[in-house]
Design a protein around this motif. Structure first.
Motif, PDB file in Angstrom:
ATOM      1  N   ALA A 138      40.643  26.544  30.619  1.00 15.75           N
ATOM      2  CA  ALA A 138      41.713  27.512  30.875  1.00 15.75           C
ATOM      3  C   ALA A 138      41.261  28.916  30.479  1.00 15.75           C
ATOM      4  N   GLY A 139      40.523  29.016  29.377  1.00 15.76           N
ATOM      5  CA  GLY A 139      40.016  30.306  28.932  1.00 15.76           C
ATOM      6  C   GLY A 139      39.020  30.891  29.910  1.00 15.76           C
ATOM      7  N   ILE A 140      38.206  30.020  30.518  1.00 18.87           N
ATOM      8  CA  ILE A 140      37.226  30.503  31.501  1.00 18.87           C
ATOM      9  C   ILE A 140      37.927  31.062  32.737  1.00 18.87           C
ATOM     10  N   VAL A 141      38.944  30.326  33.243  1.00 17.30           N
ATOM     11  CA  VAL A 141      39.689  30.802  34.410  1.00 17.30           C
ATOM     12  C   VAL A 141      40.373  32.130  34.093  1.00 17.30           C
ATOM     13  N   ALA A 142      41.018  32.195  32.924  1.00 16.50           N
ATOM     14  CA  ALA A 142      41.656  33.444  32.514  1.00 16.50           C
ATOM     15  C   ALA A 142      40.613  34.545  32.329  1.00 16.50           C
ATOM     16  N   GLY A 143      39.440  34.153  31.810  1.00 18.48           N
ATOM     17  CA  GLY A 143      38.378  35.125  31.577  1.00 18.48           C
ATOM     18  C   GLY A 143      37.831  35.711  32.863  1.00 18.48           C
ATOM     19  N   LEU A 144      37.711  34.879  33.909  1.00 15.26           N
ATOM     20  CA  LEU A 144      37.246  35.379  35.199  1.00 15.26           C
ATOM     21  C   LEU A 144      38.192  36.456  35.735  1.00 15.26           C
ATOM     22  N   THR A 145      39.494  36.180  35.614  1.00 17.27           N
ATOM     23  CA  THR A 145      40.477  37.163  36.047  1.00 17.27           C
ATOM     24  C   THR A 145      40.446  38.395  35.154  1.00 17.27           C
ATOM     25  N   ALA A 146      40.260  38.180  33.846  1.00 13.07           N
ATOM     26  CA  ALA A 146      40.214  39.313  32.911  1.00 13.07           C
ATOM     27  C   ALA A 146      39.048  40.244  33.235  1.00 13.07           C
ATOM     28  N   LEU A 147      37.924  39.677  33.649  1.00 14.26           N
ATOM     29  CA  LEU A 147      36.785  40.503  34.047  1.00 14.26           C
ATOM     30  C   LEU A 147      37.144  41.385  35.242  1.00 14.26           C
ATOM     31  N   CYS A 148      37.870  40.796  36.201  1.00 12.03           N
ATOM     32  CA  CYS A 148      38.290  41.580  37.366  1.00 12.03           C
ATOM     33  C   CYS A 148      39.274  42.669  36.956  1.00 12.03           C
ATOM     34  N   TYR A 149      40.203  42.322  36.058  1.00 10.74           N
ATOM     35  CA  TYR A 149      41.131  43.324  35.534  1.00 10.74           C
ATOM     36  C   TYR A 149      40.375  44.450  34.840  1.00 10.74           C
ATOM     37  N   ALA A 150      39.343  44.078  34.073  1.00  5.88           N
ATOM     38  CA  ALA A 150      38.600  45.076  33.310  1.00  5.88           C
ATOM     39  C   ALA A 150      37.962  46.110  34.235  1.00  5.88           C
ATOM     40  N   GLU A 151      37.376  45.656  35.346  1.00  7.39           N
ATOM     41  CA  GLU A 151      36.755  46.609  36.268  1.00  7.39           C
ATOM     42  C   GLU A 151      37.792  47.498  36.943  1.00  7.39           C
ATOM     43  N   LEU A 152      38.883  46.889  37.423  1.00  7.86           N
ATOM     44  CA  LEU A 152      39.900  47.679  38.118  1.00  7.86           C
ATOM     45  C   LEU A 152      40.616  48.629  37.167  1.00  7.86           C
ATOM     46  N   ALA A 153      40.859  48.196  35.926  1.00  9.16           N
ATOM     47  CA  ALA A 153      41.533  49.066  34.959  1.00  9.16           C
ATOM     48  C   ALA A 153      40.691  50.292  34.651  1.00  9.16           C
ATOM     49  N   GLY A 154      39.364  50.120  34.595  1.00 11.60           N
ATOM     50  CA  GLY A 154      38.486  51.251  34.348  1.00 11.60           C
ATOM     51  C   GLY A 154      38.344  52.157  35.562  1.00 11.60           C
ATOM     52  N   ALA A 155      38.410  51.571  36.756  1.00 15.02           N
ATOM     53  CA  ALA A 155      38.240  52.356  37.984  1.00 15.02           C
ATOM     54  C   ALA A 155      39.528  53.044  38.415  1.00 15.02           C
ATOM     55  N   VAL A 156      40.663  52.415  38.146  1.00 14.69           N
ATOM     56  CA  VAL A 156      41.973  52.949  38.547  1.00 14.69           C
ATOM     57  C   VAL A 156      42.883  52.978  37.315  1.00 14.69           C
ATOM     58  N   PRO A 157      42.624  53.882  36.363  1.00 15.71           N
ATOM     59  CA  PRO A 157      43.357  53.874  35.091  1.00 15.71           C
ATOM     60  C   PRO A 157      44.716  54.549  35.175  1.00 15.71           C
ATOM     61  N   VAL A 158      45.668  53.898  35.877  1.00 16.74           N
ATOM     62  CA  VAL A 158      47.014  54.443  36.027  1.00 16.74           C
ATOM     63  C   VAL A 158      48.021  53.382  35.617  1.00 16.74           C
ATOM     64  N   SER A 159      49.279  53.815  35.401  1.00 16.88           N
ATOM     65  CA  SER A 159      50.339  52.856  35.118  1.00 16.88           C
ATOM     66  C   SER A 159      50.574  51.983  36.346  1.00 16.88           C
ATOM     67  N   GLY A 160      51.140  50.809  36.132  1.00 19.48           N
ATOM     68  CA  GLY A 160      51.483  49.965  37.261  1.00 19.48           C
ATOM     69  C   GLY A 160      50.682  48.697  37.371  1.00 19.48           C
TER      70      GLY A 160
END
Length: 488
Positions: free
Chosen positions: A67-89
């Protein structure tokens, strides 16, 4: 004249100029990390063992890892998008920039469901733990009429309403005050879980691992499907995109560090739980961690400590989920998707006060009069749908904006986002059909609202401007503003 198809597919420029945001950048790396930990470590870990161990046996430890690996894969994607598009929402903003306005509205529906309903559910859970704690300490219990929903024989769940009101007051006072309070609560909840691990280790019995995987791979996978929802909440970090200091660096780092802390704590709790108690005793336990410690120590006092920890833990979860909900509505209002009142910011506190009051009032009603079982059913699918969009959006943004500045890049691209998509789809197939059906109705209603309101008021509609904005949206790639540069 713009056609409906063109309206559904139109994409918002990556971001506005940094100076356009009326929100104040006050949240550093550690408070951002605390937001992720706080929203993730909530009620789940205090109850999940009694549901997962009967499915997987002692191999539940591997269920946590999967479960941590699946969540981690998504977290990695979140990490890239959060850094590239750092806005609310959060995911809504990412979908708007990559997949178009129609999908963004679907994601907005998912996030509103995830945050509002889960906030109500955890507030009801907080009420139950407060009642238990008062009973353990003073031998008293709150009147049933004031601690249960009408369907459960009560009038109103007053403690749940009070909790939402307290969180609203903190959020209205200012973001800085809220994140400091949350950080203190996170430290306490981590200390409580470490306390469980330390005390539980004294009752370790390696014989409990003898029949390690009695239900095979299928049982481990089923356990992972149940446990996955204990990892929900890491996306809360990305809702703070416009209030984070040095967001291109701190947002990705906070997400990844929060995930690491959560996985270590969860696996530690799972190992100690099975080591201290035979797998056959987990089924039906309501307060499993408390019962394990009571058995190990031979006294009920550890249960009181765990109940106090749960009260603090759930308080911080409610605070963060309310915060995330208001920031998502703030972003949607600025885009014209929901009424302008959700985008107004108080000049003194630099927080969306009216937005916070409205959201808190709705959540207080949900928590006060609706049973927790109904509230909890719809949280999961909204979260999974949002996770799915993040991974798809990452792939599209890589192709459309290959030169966009990114504070973090997903490793093993495109394998990582593809695995994340597969993992989310697999877990969705494990949900009950009625959950999927109700979710489809909710999304349809939200799209109807978009058709009659949002599409004509969208900031991308020719001639429209963001509510309260002095300058229009720009297609220029976002550069750090003066405030951000001074805080690096």
């Amino acid at each position: 004249m713009t056609s409906i198809a063109q309206q559904l597919l139109r994409r918002k420029p990556i971001a506005r100029e940094a100076g356009d945001s009326p929100l104040r950048r006050t949240i550093g790396l550690l408070p951002l990390m605390a937001i992720g930990i706080s929203c993730t470590i909530g009620t789940g870990i205090f109850f999940i063992m009694s549901q997962a161990v009967p499915l997987a046996g002692p191999a539940v430890v591997w269920s946590f890892v999967i479960a941590g690996i699946v969540a981690g894969l998504t977290a990695l994607c979140y990490a890239e998008l959060a850094g590239a598009v750092p806005v609310s929402g959060s995911t809504y903003s990412y979908a708007y920039a990559t997949l178009g306005e129609g999908i963004a509205m679907v994601v907005g529906a998912c996030l509103l469901l995830e945050y509002a309903v889960s906030a109500g559910a955890v507030a009801v859970g907080w009420s139950q733990y407060v009642n238990e704690l008062i009973g353990n300490l003073f031998g008293l219990h709150l009147p049933a009429a004031l601690s249960n929903a009408p369907e459960e024989g009560g009038i109103v769940n007053l403690p749940a309403v009070i909790l939402v009101a307290l969180c609203a007051v903190l959020l209205v006072r200012g973001t800085k005050e809220s994140v400091v309070t949350n950080a203190v609560m996170v430290c306490i909840k981590i200390a409580v879980l470490l306390f469980f691990i330390a005390v539980g280790m004294t009752g370790w019995n390696s014989d409990h691992f003898a029949n390690f995987a009695p239900y095979g791979i299928g049982g481990i996978a089923a356990g992972a499907g149940v446990i996955f929802f204990s990892f929900v909440g890491l996306d809360a970090v990305s809702t703070a995109g416009e209030e984070a200091k040095n967001p291109k660096r701190n947002l990705p780092l906070a997400i990844l560090l929060a995930l690491a802390v959560v996985i270590v704590l969860y696996v530690g709790v799972a190992l100690v739980s099975v080591g201290a108690q035979a797998a056959g005793k987990f089924d039906g336990q309501e307060a499993g961690l408390s019962e394990i410690l009571a058995h190990v120590v031979g006294s009920p006092w550890p249960g009181t400590v765990l109940a106090a920890g749960a009260v603090i833990s759930i308080f911080s979860v409610t605070l963060v989920t309310l915060y995330g909900q208001t920031r998502i509505l703030f972003a949607m209002s600025r885009d014209g998707m929901v009424p302008p009142i959700f985008g107004k910011v108080n000049e003194r506190t630099r927080t969306p006060v009216q937005n916070t009051i409205i959201v808190s009032a709705v959540v207080a009603v949900l928590a006060g009069v609706i049973p927790i079982s109904f509230l909890a059913e719809m949280t999961s699918i909204g979260t999974l749908a949002a996770f799915l969009v993040v991974s798809v959006g990452l792939i599209i943004l890589r192709r459309r904006e290959p030169d966009l500045e990114r504070g973090f890049k997903v490793p093993l691209y495109p394998i990582t986002p593809l695995l994340s998509i597969a993992g989310c789809l697999w877990i969705i197939t494990q949900l009950r059909p009625v959950t999927i059906f109700v979710f489809a109705i909710w999304v349809a209603l939200f799209l109807a609202f978009y058709f009659f309101y949002g599409r004509r008021r969208s900031v991308l509609q020719p001639g429209n401007q963001p509510p309260g904005a002095d300058v229009p949206f720009t297609s220029v790639v976002r550069q750090p503003g003066p405030l951000e540069r001074s805080e690096r």
